[in-house]
Structure formats: structure tokens, C-alpha cells
Enzyme design. Structure first.
Site, short mmCIF file in Angstrom:
data_model
loop_
_atom_site.label_atom_id
_atom_site.label_comp_id
_atom_site.label_asym_id
_atom_site.label_seq_id
_atom_site.Cartn_x
_atom_site.Cartn_y
_atom_site.Cartn_z
N GLU A 171 -3.10 -15.26 -3.44
CA GLU A 171 -1.88 -16.06 -3.47
C GLU A 171 -2.15 -17.35 -4.21
O GLU A 171 -3.29 -17.81 -4.29
CB GLU A 171 -1.41 -16.36 -2.04
CG GLU A 171 -1.16 -15.14 -1.18
CD GLU A 171 0.02 -14.31 -1.66
OE1 GLU A 171 1.07 -14.90 -1.98
OE2 GLU A 171 -0.12 -13.08 -1.74
N GLY A 214 0.77 -1.23 0.00
CA GLY A 214 0.00 0.00 0.00
C GLY A 214 0.80 1.28 0.00
O GLY A 214 0.59 2.15 0.85
#
Length: 293
Positions: free
Chosen positions: A274, A15
Site C-alpha cells: 500500500e 485471490g
């Protein structure tokens, strides 16, 4: 006086490196809340899982990152016996932060730290696929390999838009696949573009995909997008990106606690952004995990 212990694991690239700028604030809030703080700068996804699996010496394990980092932390925590397992705290500094949205966690780091110090324990459902846990979503098919392939620098600059652009880029050449599963005693076969098993209320930033989903109802919400040609699929995806609700004959939706899915060819999956296991899949509810919210 014996102080409580807290371990903070952080992804330095998550982020736009938001936490780096407010690290001192986070540590101060934790210390003022009565915690002795240790900080671990993660080196890789496997490092998050390994460090989490060894965290029997703390009462709080805090993960600062996105859904992928939380995924790794949860799979590490679930290797710890429940009697020794710390509660999970989340600092939502990733790109999509789907789980944080579902838990209604504040986006401001100082406020999220206060939740970790003062918040209530919440028994959150976990999904499980072939022995691997997921917190928010299992997906297979179209868009499945997008998240692991998006460059971290591009993701930080463009946010969720990076996922959408990468997914739309692959749509015209994507091959659908045949799936078979048993539902209410009947074996069903579909030609599918995408399969989702959703635990939370937000998927890849799509806030309206499953508006009635719950993180503690003991059920998974399954969504199967049937094959009907890429132009129709493109229109549907753009509709969802624009905030539209699910409402198409192309979309099959149902709820269950367990489903075995078979495919005619090997298909890879994605768990919380993932890489996940290859088909076939046994998708089911796992045990609950204590999260602070």
C-alpha cells in the site's frame, strides 16, 4: 451462555474470490468454535482500517485478504488501547500472502479457520514509518509503486507474476536516488535503486531474500540495492525471482531496530503493498500485536 464474539472482514476481490465460495464453511467453523460471528464486506482499504479501529466489541478480528488488507486492519487495530484490542486472525486469500507464509498459516480456508479458533496467541513485531505501521515490509525506490498500480483483475489472473512483469517493465527508465543514513555512529551515503526494511521472512513472494528474518526478534532487516546500471539490476532480480539467494556486492544488508533515512529528492514508499509516506523516513520497531497462529 455468553458466546465469544468474532468479526470477519473480507475483501470480495482477493485471490480469485476464493473466500466467497467457502464463506459458509468459514462461518460454520467459527460458530462451532463457540463464536458469535458478524461479517463485514469491505468497500475500500480505508473501510478496513475504519472498521478495525471500531472493533472493541469482539475478541477476534479476522481479516480475509492479502498483505495489503492485513496492513489496513493492523493500522486500525493499533488505534485501539491494548487492553481492548482484539487478537488478529488471518485467512490468507490474497496474491502473495507473505505474512501468512512467515506465520506458517495453512492455505486451505477451513484449516486457517481452525487456527483462528484453536491457535495460540503470538506477539508479533510491527514496523513503523513516520507513525504508520507495517507488518511485513517497507520499500522505497524500484518496484515501490508497482503493487498499488497492478489492476486487481490482472493480479487475480497472473498472481505474483503480475508484480514482476510490471516491475521489469519500469526498470530501464528508473532513476536511482541518493540516500543518507547514520549507521553505528557514521553517516553513510549511497546511490540506491531500492531500500527495504523487512520484518517477515518473505517479500513479494521472494522466500530466500532474508531467510533468517524473524517476526519477533525486535529487529528490522535492512536491504539496500546499490545502483550499478539496469542490466546488472535486471540479472539480479531475475536471479531472485528464480529462487536464488542474496549474494552480491550490489546488495548491502544489515539489522537494526531504528534508522533515519534522508534522500536528495522526494521518494515515495510502499508499506505491505500500500502507498506509504514520502521521504525522509524514521523507520523503527513499533509495539507488538497479538496474532493467532
Amino acid at each position: 451462555m455468553n458466546r465469544k464474539r468474532l468479526r470477519l472482514i473480507y475483501n470480495p476481490y482477493a485471490g480469485r474470490r476464493r473466500l466467497i465460495q467457502e464463506m459458509d464453511t468459514a462461518i460454520r467453523v467459527f460458530q462451532e468454535g463457540g463464536y458469535e460471528v458478524t461479517v463485514h464486506r469491505t468497500e475500500s482499504p480505508t473501510d478496513i482500517e475504519h472498521t478495525s479501529s471500531l472493533s472493541t466489541d469482539v475478541e477476534r478480528l479476522v481479516i480475509a485478504g492479502g498483505d495489503g488488507s492485513i496492513h489496513q486492519a493492523v493500522n486500525g487495530l493499533m488505534k485501539i488501547p491494548s487492553s481492548q484490542r482484539p487478537a488478529l486472525g488471518i485467512l490468507p486469500v490474497g496474491t502473495a500472502n507473505d505474512l501468512a507464509f512467515g506465520l506458517r498459516l495453512p492455505q486451505k480456508i477451513s484449516e486457517a479457520c481452525q487456527v483462528i479458533v484453536q491457535g495460540s496467541p503470538f506477539a508479533m513485531d510491527l514496523g513503523q514509518v513516520n507513525g504508520r505501521y507495517f507488518v511485513n515490509v517497507f520499500s522505497a525506490g524500484l518496484l515501490t509503486d508497482v503493487s498499488p498500480k497492478v489492476d486487481v483483475h490482472v493480479k487475480n489472473r497472473l498472481g505474483q507474476l503480475a508484480y514482476y512483469l510490471k516491475g521489469i517493465e519500469t526498470l530501464p527508465t528508473y532513476r536511482p536516488f541518493k540516500v543518507e543514513y547514520e549507521w553505528e555512529g557514521t553517516m553513510i551515503s549511497e546511490e540506491a535503486m531500492l531500500i527495504l526494511a523487512v520484518n517477515g521472512v518473505s517479500v513479494g513472494g521472494f522466500r530466500q531474500l532474508i531467510p533468517k528474518a524473524s517476526l519477533n526478534d525486535g529487529k528490522l532487516d535492512f536491504v539496500i540495492i546499490r545502483h550499478s546500471g539496469w542490466p546488472d539490476t535486471m540479472r539480479m532480480l531475475l536471479h531472485l525471482v528464480g529462487g536464488g539467494k542474496v549474494g552480491s556486492d550490489q546488495i548491502l544488508q544489515f539489522q537494526t531496530s531504528e534508522l533515519k533515512v534522508f534522500t536528495e529528492r522526494p521518494v515515495f514508499s510502499d508499506l505491505d503493498g500500500e502507498w506509504g509516506p514520502e521521504s525522509p523516513w524514521e523507520i523503527k520497531m513499533g509495539p507488538k500485536l497479538t496474532v493467532l497462529c
